[in-house]
Design an enzyme around this catalytic site. Structure first.
Site, PDB file in Angstrom:
ATOM      1  CG  ASP A 130       2.274  49.184  32.223  1.00  0.00           C
ATOM      2  OD1 ASP A 130       2.800  48.144  31.805  1.00  0.00           O
ATOM      3  OD2 ASP A 130       2.741  49.866  33.148  1.00  0.00           O
TER       4      ASP A 130
ATOM      5  CE  LYS B 291       3.609  47.829  25.398  1.00  0.00           C
ATOM      6  NZ  LYS B 291       3.162  48.674  26.506  1.00  0.00           N
TER       7      LYS B 291
ATOM      8  N   GLY C 155       5.926  43.962  31.018  1.00  0.00           N
ATOM      9  CA  GLY C 155       5.001  43.017  31.628  1.00  0.00           C
ATOM     10  C   GLY C 155       3.732  43.072  30.813  1.00  0.00           C
ATOM     11  CG  HIS C 156       3.656  42.860  27.158  1.00  0.00           C
ATOM     12  ND1 HIS C 156       4.206  42.848  25.912  1.00  0.00           N
ATOM     13  CD2 HIS C 156       4.066  44.020  27.722  1.00  0.00           C
ATOM     14  CE1 HIS C 156       4.921  43.953  25.722  1.00  0.00           C
ATOM     15  NE2 HIS C 156       4.857  44.678  26.815  1.00  0.00           N
TER      16      HIS C 156
ATOM     17  CD  GLN D 131       9.985  48.751  27.637  1.00  0.00           C
ATOM     18  OE1 GLN D 131      10.596  48.647  26.592  1.00  0.00           O
ATOM     19  NE2 GLN D 131       9.853  47.724  28.456  1.00  0.00           N
TER      20      GLN D 131
HETATM   21  P1  GDP Z   1       1.040  46.136  28.351  1.00  0.00           P
HETATM   22  O1  GDP Z   1       2.307  46.246  29.111  1.00  0.00           O
HETATM   23  O2  GDP Z   1       0.839  47.256  27.391  1.00  0.00           O
HETATM   24  O3  GDP Z   1       0.858  44.782  27.701  1.00  0.00           O
HETATM   25  O4  GDP Z   1      -0.144  46.270  29.428  1.00  0.00           O
HETATM   26  P2  GDP Z   1      -0.218  45.509  30.845  1.00  0.00           P
HETATM   27  O5  GDP Z   1      -0.573  44.092  30.588  1.00  0.00           O
HETATM   28  O6  GDP Z   1       0.981  45.789  31.662  1.00  0.00           O
HETATM   29  O7  GDP Z   1      -1.398  46.309  31.531  1.00  0.00           O
HETATM   30  C1  GDP Z   1      -2.676  46.326  30.989  1.00  0.00           C
HETATM   31  C2  GDP Z   1      -3.645  45.703  32.018  1.00  0.00           C
HETATM   32  O8  GDP Z   1      -4.969  46.009  31.669  1.00  0.00           O
HETATM   33  C3  GDP Z   1      -3.577  44.195  32.091  1.00  0.00           C
HETATM   34  O9  GDP Z   1      -3.869  43.794  33.396  1.00  0.00           O
HETATM   35  C4  GDP Z   1      -4.673  43.749  31.129  1.00  0.00           C
HETATM   36  O10 GDP Z   1      -5.227  42.481  31.456  1.00  0.00           O
HETATM   37  C5  GDP Z   1      -5.704  44.824  31.367  1.00  0.00           C
HETATM   38  N1  GDP Z   1      -6.530  45.179  30.205  1.00  0.00           N
HETATM   39  C6  GDP Z   1      -6.208  45.209  28.895  1.00  0.00           C
HETATM   40  N2  GDP Z   1      -7.222  45.712  28.161  1.00  0.00           N
HETATM   41  C7  GDP Z   1      -8.224  45.988  29.040  1.00  0.00           C
HETATM   42  C8  GDP Z   1      -9.518  46.558  28.902  1.00  0.00           C
HETATM   43  O11 GDP Z   1      -9.968  46.928  27.832  1.00  0.00           O
HETATM   44  N3  GDP Z   1     -10.239  46.720  30.048  1.00  0.00           N
HETATM   45  C9  GDP Z   1      -9.775  46.358  31.266  1.00  0.00           C
HETATM   46  N4  GDP Z   1     -10.544  46.547  32.324  1.00  0.00           N
HETATM   47  N5  GDP Z   1      -8.552  45.821  31.435  1.00  0.00           N
HETATM   48  C10 GDP Z   1      -7.789  45.651  30.336  1.00  0.00           C
HETATM   49  P1  IMO Z   2       5.406  47.479  29.246  1.00  0.00           P
HETATM   50  O1  IMO Z   2       6.005  46.797  28.034  1.00  0.00           O
HETATM   51  C1  IMO Z   2       5.609  50.777  32.085  1.00  0.00           C
HETATM   52  C2  IMO Z   2       9.612  52.304  33.072  1.00  0.00           C
HETATM   53  C3  IMO Z   2      10.080  52.101  34.489  1.00  0.00           C
HETATM   54  C4  IMO Z   2      10.926  53.345  34.660  1.00  0.00           C
HETATM   55  C5  IMO Z   2      11.594  53.486  33.299  1.00  0.00           C
HETATM   56  C6  IMO Z   2      12.987  52.895  33.207  1.00  0.00           C
HETATM   57  O2  IMO Z   2       4.809  46.536  30.216  1.00  0.00           O
HETATM   58  O3  IMO Z   2       4.525  48.593  28.813  1.00  0.00           O
HETATM   59  P2  IMO Z   2      13.884  50.403  33.040  1.00  0.00           P
HETATM   60  O4  IMO Z   2      13.775  49.251  33.979  1.00  0.00           O
HETATM   61  O5  IMO Z   2      13.336  50.134  31.685  1.00  0.00           O
HETATM   62  O6  IMO Z   2      15.273  50.953  32.980  1.00  0.00           O
HETATM   63  O7  IMO Z   2      12.983  51.567  33.697  1.00  0.00           O
HETATM   64  O8  IMO Z   2      10.741  52.820  32.390  1.00  0.00           O
HETATM   65  N1  IMO Z   2       9.182  51.075  32.364  1.00  0.00           N
HETATM   66  C7  IMO Z   2       7.897  50.760  32.132  1.00  0.00           C
HETATM   67  N2  IMO Z   2       6.752  51.356  32.518  1.00  0.00           N
HETATM   68  N3  IMO Z   2       5.565  49.684  31.320  1.00  0.00           N
HETATM   69  C8  IMO Z   2       6.702  49.073  30.886  1.00  0.00           C
HETATM   70  O9  IMO Z   2       6.716  48.070  30.003  1.00  0.00           O
HETATM   71  C9  IMO Z   2       7.938  49.589  31.339  1.00  0.00           C
HETATM   72  N4  IMO Z   2       9.233  49.246  31.146  1.00  0.00           N
HETATM   73  C10 IMO Z   2       9.968  50.169  31.756  1.00  0.00           C
HETATM   74  O10 IMO Z   2       8.997  52.069  35.396  1.00  0.00           O
HETATM   75  O11 IMO Z   2      10.121  54.472  34.867  1.00  0.00           O
HETATM   76 MG    MG Z   3       2.970  46.257  31.090  1.00  0.00          MG
END
Ligand code: GDP
Ligand code: IMO
Ligand code: MG
Length: 429
Positions: A13, A16, A40-41, A225
């Site tokens: 998270d 990415k 979840g991206h 991840q």
């Molecule tokens: P990922 O799994 O690495 O793709 O990250 P996620 O999408 O799960 O979580 C990142 C969250 O932060 C999302 O809700 C993005 O929309 C948000 N986000 C990304 N970059 C920024 C930033 O620079 N500032 C803020 N406030 N939110 C951001």
């Molecule tokens: P993105 O790509 C954050 C965590 C789960 C748990 C562990 C194992 O959005 O960054 P799993 O279901 O993979 O067997 O769970 O890994 N986990 C993540 N945490 N971002 C993710 O993906 C994750 N994918 C798995 O919360 O701790």
């Molecule tokens: Mg994510």
């Protein structure tokens, strides 16, 4: 030609999705190479939010090819739902611009049941998985009981292999977990529908990557991840079941290791973690709560509140060292705005001894104390900044210290969720 991988340096998270979407501008192909719909991206473009789980984050750019390579585990129902939802919002997805590897393993109903049942029984030893069947699907891949996307197109083979797998799965479901055993027929029926809908997307993605590399296309590899969730190098057993480290680009897509040019490390300006496991800089106080609310740290996949804490540069350095990261992309710097002071762990104390690395044994990592450096906060709204010079002095000092500790410069800084809310003076391609 440049091949570039975007890898999370922390526990996932890091943002990415946003950065892959942004960098796709300069690429012709975007490739997911590990993980599954545990990812979840989130992309925010023109005020519209898109949450992607399996479809690569370059999909909003017309004319680019998206690949789901062999290292990914695919839940076909989720893939079909995601394609449908994106199409309903006007995103053009066809078998010409989205390809799914014939060798990618399939997440089947028993994988999800076993994931949930195991977590349910594990009181005190839960991993806190996403419950998407990721672990059990990778287990079957390793134990050679798995089914692959290409198998969906060979019904007799699929039937025989599901029947074989169910001999073991039903034993666990019924005898260990007290659940109803599964029958072959409903799974076959489901698989028939999957084959009809996804069949045209199934391809030999290795050859497509190879050809793209040979003709000199820019290819972007999208990690899921983060390094501390890596099954070999992360905080085992509180990890996922794949390798989010850069080495997996090659294993999971077939790109020869010497053809990966650059690795970009994604770093959130603080740290978050979903699920169980040690987290040295975790803040369980009002500051942690503030980071969660301002940063909207609620899971894209499960909606769970993410645990939040200060930036841990020791963890980021581990990622830089493991992946050979040439440059960092620092996200969510705007979330730190308004804090009177900001902290960063630059080392740990293990039994009073200063160390500058993540210790191997989990019991050691669980008891390290972070050595926190304190920085002056900033109160200006930085979401409109588009140059490094436009950032407050305090923010630049914080970024410089991070670069110094981990040994890689910040080539990109994100100051908001929107595609355009980014400071990106150069190019990674
Ligand atoms: P990922 O799994 O690495 O793709 O990250 P996620 O999408 O799960 O979580 C990142 C969250 O932060 C999302 O809700 C993005 O929309 C948000 N986000 C990304 N970059 C920024 C930033 O620079 N500032 C803020 N406030 N939110 C951001
Ligand atoms: P993105 O790509 C954050 C965590 C789960 C748990 C562990 C194992 O959005 O960054 P799993 O279901 O993979 O067997 O769970 O890994 N986990 C993540 N945490 N971002 C993710 O993906 C994750 N994918 C798995 O919360 O701790
Ligand atoms: Mg994510």
């Amino acid at each position: 030609m440049t091949t570039l991988a975007v890898i999370g340096t922390q526990w996932g998270d890091e943002g990415k999705g946003k950065i892959v979407d942004l960098l796709t501008e300069g690429a012709q192909m975007v490739v997911r190479f590990q993980g599954g719909n545990n990812a979840g991206h989130t992309l925010v473009v023109g005020g519209e939010t898109y949450a992607l789980h399996l479809v690569p984050s370059g999909i909003l750019h017309p004319g680019k090819t998206s690949l789901v390579a062999s290292g990914v585990v695919v839940d076909p129902g989720v893939m079909i739902g995601e394609i449908r939802a994106l199409r309903a919002r006007g995103v053009g997805i066809t078998p010409d611009n989205l390809k799914i590897s014939e060798k990618a393993h399939v997440i089947l109903p028993y994988h999800k049941l076993l994931d949930e049942a195991r977590e349910g029984r594990a009181a005190g030893a839960r991993i806190g998985t996403t419950g998407r069947g990721i672990g059990p699907a990778y287990e079957d891949k390793a134990s050679r009981l798995g089914l692959r996307m290409g198998d969906l197109l060979d019904q007799p083979l699929f039937e025989a292999r599901v029947a074989r797998a169910l001999e073991e799965k039903n034993c666990l479901l019924a005898n260990l977990y007290g659940l109803k055993p599964l029958a072959v027929a409903p799974i076959l029926e489901m698989a028939g529908a999957w084959a009809d809908q996804l069949g045209p997307f199934i391809a030999d993605t290795f050859r497509i990557v190879k050809r793209a590399a040979d003709v000199g296309l820019n290819i972007l590899f999208e990690g899921a991840q983060g390094v501390q969730l890596d099954i070999d190098h992360g905080t085992y057993p509180f990890v996922t079941s794949s390798n989010p480290t850069a080495g997996a680009v090659s294993v999971g897509s077939g790109l020869p290791p010497n053809r990966l040019d650059k690795v970009i490390g994604l770093v959130k300006a603080y740290t978050s973690r979903v699920g169980e496991g040690p987290f040295p800089t975790e803040l369980v106080d009002g500051t942690g709560q503030r980071l969660r609310e301002v940063g909207n740290e609620y899971g894209t996949t499960t909606g769970r509140p993410r645990r939040c804490g200060w930036l841990d540069a020791v963890v980021v350095k581990a990622a830089v060292d493991l992946c050979g990261m040439a440059s960092l992309a620092v996200t969510k710097l705007d979330v730190l705005c308004g804090l009177p002071e900001i902290r960063m762990a630059t080392a740990y104390l293990l039994d009073g001894q200063r160390i500058d690395h993540v210790p191997g044994p989990l019991s050691d990592f669980a008891r390290v104390e972070p050595v926190l450096e304190t920085f002056e906060g900033f109160s200006e709204d930085i979401s409109g900044a588009r140059t490094m010079a436009g950032l407050p002095r305090q923010a630049r000092i914080f970024l410089d210290r991070l670069s110094e500790v981990v040994g890689a410069p910040a080539g990109l800084v994100s100051v908001g969720p929107e595609r355009g809310q980014t400071i990106f003076p150069g190019s990674f391609f």
